[in-house]
Design a protein around this motif. Structure first.
Motif, PDB file in Angstrom:
ATOM      1  N   SER A 139      -2.186   3.116   5.861  1.00 29.70           N
ATOM      2  CA  SER A 139      -2.807   2.104   5.000  1.00 29.70           C
ATOM      3  C   SER A 139      -2.320   2.244   3.556  1.00 29.70           C
ATOM      4  CB  SER A 139      -4.333   2.246   5.058  1.00 29.70           C
ATOM      5  OG  SER A 139      -4.817   2.041   6.368  1.00 29.70           O
ATOM      6  N   ASN A 142       1.078   0.736   3.346  1.00 26.26           N
ATOM      7  CA  ASN A 142       1.064  -0.731   3.435  1.00 26.26           C
ATOM      8  C   ASN A 142       0.567  -1.385   2.156  1.00 26.26           C
ATOM      9  OD1 ASN A 142       2.017  -0.635   6.078  1.00 26.26           O
ATOM     10  ND2 ASN A 142      -0.032  -0.632   6.972  1.00 26.26           N
ATOM     11  N   TYR A 143      -0.337  -0.734   1.450  1.00 25.55           N
ATOM     12  CA  TYR A 143      -0.937  -1.320   0.251  1.00 25.55           C
ATOM     13  C   TYR A 143      -0.497  -0.592  -1.010  1.00 25.55           C
ATOM     14  CZ  TYR A 143      -3.969  -3.801   3.517  1.00 25.55           C
ATOM     15  OH  TYR A 143      -4.432  -4.608   4.522  1.00 25.55           O
ATOM     16  N   VAL A 146      -0.449  -2.747  -4.151  1.00 23.21           N
ATOM     17  CA  VAL A 146      -1.792  -2.980  -4.681  1.00 23.21           C
ATOM     18  C   VAL A 146      -2.278  -1.763  -5.457  1.00 23.21           C
ATOM     19  CG1 VAL A 146      -4.181  -3.502  -4.061  1.00 23.21           C
ATOM     20  CG2 VAL A 146      -2.301  -4.574  -2.805  1.00 23.21           C
TER      21      VAL A 146
END
Length: 346
Positions: A139, A142-143, A146
């Motif tokens: 995770s 993937n982010y 952000v």
């Protein structure tokens, strides 16, 4: 050779300077000549890697971002302090003071949080496949964009005091004990409460990632110790069975993971030592009186906090094989395909 030439020129320029100005200038010169080329080399190496492989692994992206933040720390603050100390050029008017202090504080704190992010990602990389922590690592990968944006917004907001309360020395006619002398600029707070609140926020912003990255590094060290014990057990058992012929299997990716872990632990150790001194001096600056009369504490703080930005690329260059290969053979090397965990690039 060109470094010695620059120092020679600066020594000529420094004729007539006070000893304090000369020492300050040479300290900032040392940070500049190490930090600017070092971080630039790391950035160029990863840009070449991205050009050749058309992608960056998450750890590569974190290290690239860290090098960019460190380059801002050294380039914006140390380089300009060097030029001003040797009276080459002085950009520290009101706007210059606000810009330099704001960019410096933002990039400095961003460097801290990126070091924590790198250590946390390395810690997650040692989690066994299929575990909950392995899914957390996926995770994070993937982010990652952000997370970068969040860290920029967080540290930008927490550095806003640099814009509101920074003034040049020419416009600091009515100074109080609620200010901090940073040699070419003054940071003057409206009250003692606001000064202490801003100082506490900055200390908390640094201490939180320091504690977290220390915990992550301890987990990594425990993993490395257990792994070394397992390797010794396997080698001794295989040696007793077949003369040690099968004890070296699986050392490729494991060795890469261990190199990555050791490099991250080295960065965290460097950070904890230097920023521990920096924050100790910052607390002292907040608690003692009449800090406006001398910029010694400020110079020491800037030196120790910028020292991490100058030395960390040396750790990266020494431990990162991808950076090494692209700095040695930029035009002739073949793209290196490295498998395993993404932090094996360290």
């Amino acid at each position: 050779m060109h470094v010695f030439f620059i120092c020679f020129i600066l020594c000529l320029i420094s004729a007539g300077m006070s000893s304090e100005e000369f020492v300050r200038g040479m300290l900032y010169v040392s940070l500049t000549v190490v930090g600017v080329p070092g971080n630039t080399a790391v950035i160029v190496a990863f840009l070449l890697l991205f050009y050749q492989e058309n992608r960056l692994l998450p750890a590569d992206a974190i290290v690239l971002h860290l090098a960019c933040a460190n380059l801002l720390v050294v380039g914006v603050r140390c380089l300009l302090e060097t030029l001003a100390s040797f009276h080459v050029v002085n950009v520290f008017d009101d706007i210059g003071c606000k810009a330099v202090i704001f960019i410096y504080r933002t990039s400095r704190s961003l460097s801290i949080w990126l070091t924590f992010l790198l250590s946390a990602y390395q810690c997650l990389s040692i989690a066994p496949p299929g575990s909950r922590w392995a899914s957390v690592r996926t995770s994070v990968a993937n982010y990652l964009g952000v997370l970068f944006l969040f860290l920029w917004i967080l540290n930008t907001c927490m550095s806003s005091a640099g814009i509101m309360f920074s003034f040049s020395t020419h416009n600091a006619s009515s100074l109080t004990n609620n200010g901090i002398n940073v040699e070419f600029c003054y940071v003057v707070f409206p009250s003692k409460l606001s000064k202490e609140a801003n100082g506490a926020a900055q200390v908390g912003r640094d201490v939180v990632p320091m504690v977290l990255m220390t915990v992550a590094s301890m987990i990594i060290l425990v993993f490395l110790y257990k792994h070394s014990q397992q390797v010794k057990g396997l080698r001794s058992s295989s040696g007793s069975r077949a003369g040690g012929g099968g004890g070296g299997g699986g050392g490729g990716s494991g060795g890469a993971e261990q190199r990555a872990a050791k490099a991250v632990v080295a960065l965290v150790t460097l950070y904890v030592v230097l920023y521990g001194v920096d924050n100790g001096l910052w607390v002292y600056t907040l608690t003692v009186r009449k800090t406006m009369s001398s910029s010694l504490m400020s110079d020491l703080r800037i030196f120790f906090s910028s020292l991490y930005a100058a030395l960390s690329p040396l750790v990266i260059i020494a431990s990162n094989r991808k950076v090494n290969s692209r700095l040695r053979c930029v035009t002739q090397e073949k793209p290196v395909q490295e498998k395993g965990t993404s932090l094996a690039t360290m």
